[in-house]
Scaffold this active site. Sequence first.
Site, mmCIF file in Angstrom:
data_model
loop_
_atom_site.group_PDB
_atom_site.id
_atom_site.type_symbol
_atom_site.label_atom_id
_atom_site.label_comp_id
_atom_site.label_asym_id
_atom_site.label_seq_id
_atom_site.Cartn_x
_atom_site.Cartn_y
_atom_site.Cartn_z
ATOM 1 N N GLU A 36 0.834 -1.198 0.000
ATOM 2 C CA GLU A 36 0.000 0.000 0.000
ATOM 3 C C GLU A 36 0.866 1.245 0.000
ATOM 4 O OE1 GLU A 36 -2.222 -0.361 3.621
ATOM 5 O OE2 GLU A 36 -0.715 0.685 4.801
ATOM 6 N N ARG A 87 0.861 10.234 3.602
ATOM 7 C CA ARG A 87 1.072 11.141 4.736
ATOM 8 C C ARG A 87 2.496 10.975 5.257
ATOM 9 N NH1 ARG A 87 1.321 7.377 8.723
ATOM 10 N NH2 ARG A 87 -0.035 5.548 8.529
ATOM 11 N N VAL A 101 4.819 7.875 11.138
ATOM 12 C CA VAL A 101 5.282 7.993 12.516
ATOM 13 C C VAL A 101 6.808 7.848 12.570
ATOM 14 C CG1 VAL A 101 5.145 6.983 14.830
ATOM 15 C CG2 VAL A 101 3.100 7.068 13.389
#
Length: 477
Positions: A289, A293, A296
């Site tokens: 995938e 964004r 983390v």
Amino acid sequence: MFTSVLVANRGEIALRVVRTCQELGIRTIVAHSAADRDSAAVRAADESVQVGPGPSKASYLNIPAVVEAARTRGAEAIHPGYGFLSENPEFAEVCEDEGIVFIGPPASVMAQLGDKAIARGIMREAGLPLLPGSRDALDGPGAALALADEIGFPMILKAVAGGGGRGMRVVRDRDDVEDAYAETRAAALAVFGDGRLYGERYLDSARHVEIQVLLDAHGGGVHLGARDCSLQRRHQKLVEESPAPEVDQAALAELGTHTVGALLDAGYVGAGTAEFLYDPARRGYYFMEVNCRLQVEHPVTEMVTGIDLVAEQLRVAAGEPLGYGQADVVTRGAAIECRLNAEDPARDFRPTPGLVTRLVLPGGPFVRVDTHLETGYRIPPFYDSLLAKIVVWAPDRAGAIARMRRALTETVVDGPGLATTAPFLRDALDHPSFRAGTHDTSLIATLPTSPAPTTAPPTAAAAPVTPAPATVGTSIT
């Protein structure tokens, strides 16, 4: 460059974005919940605005409230951080309609890549390798059965709109397919509001490797190397590192170049990550995938490249070109990140919110701690249990492991009922297969949840020892 940015997030990532904005001379506005009104990010920002009560659905996920906060405070752009609204194409589209820059990819691109079935199709057309699986969303349990007959077992069913390790189910027997389909679909509907599923072959033993990319709106793009995120529990990452150990770095560089091309063709702009499973037995990478964004674990990439990813996000979103090419990206040394969570491993990692009465954070050379914690802070029960990201750098991986182990030993977070994952993480770093760089995603499931007594780390001579493979595997979203 922007003159004002609203930060639509909380905790360590909100503070991290505020700090970079300050360094760039950008006025910051933090949108916060009632539970975070006195948080470190709120105090560090130039302005703040409360967008709702404690629960995230009424605050950090409240699109009208967040957009109104940006509009009334005159923010030119919104940085969504990670989680919450960071991969919500509806939110990105509303920002576009309101004339506010969403710091991330275009809404239409995010919508396509956020649909896991569509993303697989885009990457298949671009020539990236995929595990055998469905080309489109499955139209019912019958289609799932037919797919299982075609690709074999084990198979994993995943939510098309899934993410964060949720909305997936491994199926090992044909008799279990119909029930697994029904249960996974119901879970996907409940969590994501979208019950569509797709299926793919499941690897019992695999590594999780991801490629960090930066793409501008002028056709420029680079990859910043790879990260290994194979130490994870129930598909949730616990430890990340760069570079990925014990893999062919030239093959990874080629995969990075291919990934940049595929995402440029898809119209992607900004920082993003393509995630892959690596099968050590076949030495093959398989696309999973795209995370549209900031991740983390982005600090490990920053530590080995010297590139501030948040600053680059801001520059690209403001329309600036990257200003450098792939040949200019140089990685040095090794970096490791450990996620310090307010969880009790001895109680099945149960969250432990509460008041922090004593806090000791690690220090020393090449140790970075991204956190919003301070003595007197009350960990709220509404959000993710992440307290801090402890990141270290060293000239080589062995040195980074030793430095991280020391940093975890120094870390103290005390308070009534509080527990953290620091001792558990230290034990994970001491495992022979992790030290040898031959671990996979099954390792954490084999570790005891009660930490061993603090001792000297294993000697280098113990590193090559590899335990028998566990029976637990993974596929992560």
